[in-house]
Design a protein around this motif. Structure first.
Motif, PDB file in Angstrom:
ATOM      1  N   ARG A   1       0.829  -1.088   0.078  1.00 18.64           N
ATOM      2  CA  ARG A   1       0.219  -0.077   0.195  1.00 18.64           C
ATOM      3  C   ARG A   1       0.933   1.276  -0.041  1.00 18.64           C
ATOM      4  NH1 ARG A   1      -3.410  -1.637   5.094  1.00 18.64           N
ATOM      5  NH2 ARG A   1      -1.535  -2.184   5.916  1.00 18.64           N
ATOM      6  N   SER A   2       2.009   1.194   0.247  1.00 16.92           N
ATOM      7  CA  SER A   2       2.977   2.465   0.351  1.00 16.92           C
ATOM      8  C   SER A   2       4.413   2.024   0.109  1.00 16.92           C
ATOM      9  CB  SER A   2       2.986   2.879   1.648  1.00 16.92           C
ATOM     10  OG  SER A   2       3.580   2.103   2.515  1.00 16.92           O
ATOM     11  N   ILE A   3       5.312   3.060  -0.243  1.00 18.57           N
ATOM     12  CA  ILE A   3       6.623   2.985  -0.448  1.00 18.57           C
ATOM     13  C   ILE A   3       7.390   2.431   0.733  1.00 18.57           C
ATOM     14  CG2 ILE A   3       8.848   4.105  -0.829  1.00 18.57           C
ATOM     15  CD1 ILE A   3       7.046   4.195  -3.429  1.00 18.57           C
ATOM     16  N   ARG A   4       6.885   2.575   1.866  1.00 21.64           N
ATOM     17  CA  ARG A   4       7.205   2.018   3.187  1.00 21.64           C
ATOM     18  C   ARG A   4       7.336   0.351   3.223  1.00 21.64           C
ATOM     19  NH1 ARG A   4       6.296   4.585   8.986  1.00 21.64           N
ATOM     20  NH2 ARG A   4       7.597   6.090   8.205  1.00 21.64           N
ATOM     21  N   GLU A   5       6.070   0.061   2.451  1.00 19.30           N
ATOM     22  CA  GLU A   5       6.198  -1.323   2.664  1.00 19.30           C
ATOM     23  C   GLU A   5       6.924  -2.185   1.547  1.00 19.30           C
ATOM     24  OE1 GLU A   5       2.216  -3.060   2.623  1.00 19.30           O
ATOM     25  OE2 GLU A   5       1.032  -1.585   3.761  1.00 19.30           O
ATOM     26  N   LEU A   6       7.007  -1.195   0.477  1.00 21.10           N
ATOM     27  CA  LEU A   6       7.893  -1.703  -0.633  1.00 21.10           C
ATOM     28  C   LEU A   6       9.413  -1.882  -0.020  1.00 21.10           C
ATOM     29  CD1 LEU A   6       7.097  -0.030  -3.898  1.00 21.10           C
ATOM     30  CD2 LEU A   6       6.287  -2.244  -2.965  1.00 21.10           C
ATOM     31  N   ILE A   7       9.762  -0.981   0.653  1.00 20.89           N
ATOM     32  CA  ILE A   7      11.284  -0.752   1.467  1.00 20.89           C
ATOM     33  C   ILE A   7      11.347  -2.156   2.373  1.00 20.89           C
ATOM     34  CG2 ILE A   7      12.750   0.227   2.967  1.00 20.89           C
ATOM     35  CD1 ILE A   7      11.524   2.749   1.854  1.00 20.89           C
ATOM     36  N   ARG A   8      10.184  -2.382   3.167  1.00 22.84           N
ATOM     37  CA  ARG A   8      10.141  -3.611   4.114  1.00 22.84           C
ATOM     38  C   ARG A   8      10.458  -4.762   3.250  1.00 22.84           C
ATOM     39  NH1 ARG A   8       6.541  -6.811   4.984  1.00 22.84           N
ATOM     40  NH2 ARG A   8       4.757  -5.470   3.986  1.00 22.84           N
TER      41      ARG A   8
ATOM     42  N   ALA B   1      11.693  -5.370   0.259  1.00 22.89           N
ATOM     43  CA  ALA B   1      12.904  -5.314  -0.237  1.00 22.89           C
ATOM     44  C   ALA B   1      13.972  -5.838   0.847  1.00 22.89           C
ATOM     45  CB  ALA B   1      13.446  -4.029  -0.708  1.00 22.89           C
ATOM     46  N   VAL B   2      14.003  -5.228   2.109  1.00 22.58           N
ATOM     47  CA  VAL B   2      14.804  -5.551   2.790  1.00 22.58           C
ATOM     48  C   VAL B   2      14.640  -7.090   3.522  1.00 22.58           C
ATOM     49  CG1 VAL B   2      15.512  -5.298   5.625  1.00 22.58           C
ATOM     50  CG2 VAL B   2      15.143  -3.268   3.694  1.00 22.58           C
ATOM     51  N   GLU B   3      13.409  -7.562   3.520  1.00 22.50           N
ATOM     52  CA  GLU B   3      13.119  -8.930   4.205  1.00 22.50           C
ATOM     53  C   GLU B   3      13.687  -9.798   3.032  1.00 22.50           C
ATOM     54  OE1 GLU B   3       8.925  -9.087   4.756  1.00 22.50           O
ATOM     55  OE2 GLU B   3       9.030  -7.987   6.844  1.00 22.50           O
ATOM     56  N   HIS B   4      13.484  -9.573   1.903  1.00 22.20           N
ATOM     57  CA  HIS B   4      13.845 -10.426   0.548  1.00 22.20           C
ATOM     58  C   HIS B   4      15.272 -10.240   0.408  1.00 22.20           C
ATOM     59  CE1 HIS B   4       9.978 -12.720  -0.121  1.00 22.20           C
ATOM     60  NE2 HIS B   4       9.622 -11.385   0.609  1.00 22.20           N
ATOM     61  N   ARG B   5      15.874  -9.268   0.933  1.00 24.21           N
ATOM     62  CA  ARG B   5      17.337  -9.077   0.580  1.00 24.21           C
ATOM     63  C   ARG B   5      17.619  -8.853  -0.965  1.00 24.21           C
ATOM     64  NH1 ARG B   5      20.192 -14.246   2.264  1.00 24.21           N
ATOM     65  NH2 ARG B   5      18.151 -15.193   1.681  1.00 24.21           N
ATOM     66  N   VAL B   6      16.794  -7.899  -1.329  1.00 26.85           N
ATOM     67  CA  VAL B   6      16.795  -7.525  -2.719  1.00 26.85           C
ATOM     68  C   VAL B   6      18.135  -6.698  -2.855  1.00 26.85           C
ATOM     69  CG1 VAL B   6      15.608  -6.614  -4.617  1.00 26.85           C
ATOM     70  CG2 VAL B   6      14.331  -7.880  -3.026  1.00 26.85           C
ATOM     71  N   SER B   7      18.890  -7.016  -3.874  1.00 23.67           N
ATOM     72  CA  SER B   7      19.994  -6.363  -4.094  1.00 23.67           C
ATOM     73  C   SER B   7      20.126  -5.511  -5.427  1.00 23.67           C
ATOM     74  CB  SER B   7      21.306  -7.055  -3.784  1.00 23.67           C
ATOM     75  OG  SER B   7      21.438  -8.064  -4.652  1.00 23.67           O
ATOM     76  N   PRO B   8      20.750  -4.580  -5.985  1.00 24.96           N
ATOM     77  CA  PRO B   8      20.851  -4.148  -7.201  1.00 24.96           C
ATOM     78  C   PRO B   8      21.684  -5.112  -8.087  1.00 24.96           C
ATOM     79  CG  PRO B   8      21.300  -2.423  -5.698  1.00 24.96           C
ATOM     80  CD  PRO B   8      21.395  -3.476  -4.782  1.00 24.96           C
TER      81      PRO B   8
END
Length: 209
Positions: free
Chosen positions: A193-200, A202-209
């Motif tokens: 629902r928000s950018i904050r959730e997307l950040i969470r 990304a961090v939880e799934h250890r998404v890296s560039p």
């Protein structure tokens, strides 16, 4: 003539370590690039027999660069060498045309074996990674990241690194609106629902560039 390898990584220490490891394993001619742009230049001017590619480059996302390398040199053999051990990224890399995937946590001999396999025309995954990718193929909805495109994964990774939309737009060389629209698409796909959730995510799934 020895096989020509191109090491693409923005960390000099990593390139030096790989150079020494591979030089001791075979008679290779080794070139280096610290950016995606430099890698493209070298591949077009001095086509290597294989590329050892890090996904986390500062200027071009690894999966995007992989696609551009294959368009520039259609028969190029690319081995992805990444810090990221999530099988989603290995699967994405293979789908994008990579001939192998090795993580920087793997034993040094894995990299040597992978390079030899790729040069011989084969495809290489470590035993553990191959098993995880195989399991994932039977459970396509196991990871919410599987429905994202390479560009969407890159934007999500940049968000996870703490970069704002304007910063991401600058890094990717696109407009603010393009990144904003991409974020909206990612939220829809991931049910966020928000950018904050997307950040969470990304961090939880250890998404890296």
């Amino acid at each position: 003539m020895p096989d020509r390898l191109l090491l693409v990584d923005d960390h000099p220490v990593v390139r030096t370590g790989c150079r020494r490891l591979l030089a001791s394993a075979g008679p290779y001619e080794i070139m280096e690039a610290d950016t995606g742009s430099r890698a493209l230049e070298l591949c077009e001017s001095e086509p290597p027999d294989a590329v050892v590619l890090d996904l986390g480059l500062p200027d071009i996302g690894g999966l995007e660069l992989l696609d551009r390398l294959r368009r520039a040199v259609p028969d190029i053999r690319v081995l992805v060498f990444s810090m990221h051990d999530d099988p989603v990224f290995a699967a994405r890399a293979l789908e994008a045309g990579a001939r192998g995937y090795v993580t920087k946590n793997d034993a040094p001999e894995e990299l040597v074996a992978a390079v030899e396999t790729v040069l011989a025309g084969g495809i290489y995954l470590s035993r553990d990674m191959a098993r995880e990718v195989a399991v994932m193929s039977f459970a396509p909805n196991r990871s919410p990241l599987q429905g994202l495109t390479a560009r969407e994964l890159r934007v999500l990774a940049e968000l996870g690194q703490g970069n704002a939309i304007a910063e991401i737009a600058d890094r990717l060389g696109v407009s603010y609106k393009t990144v904003s629209n991409t974020c909206t698409t990612i939220k829809t796909k991931l049910g966020a629902r928000s950018i904050r959730e997307l950040i969470r995510i990304a961090v939880e799934h250890r998404v890296s560039p």
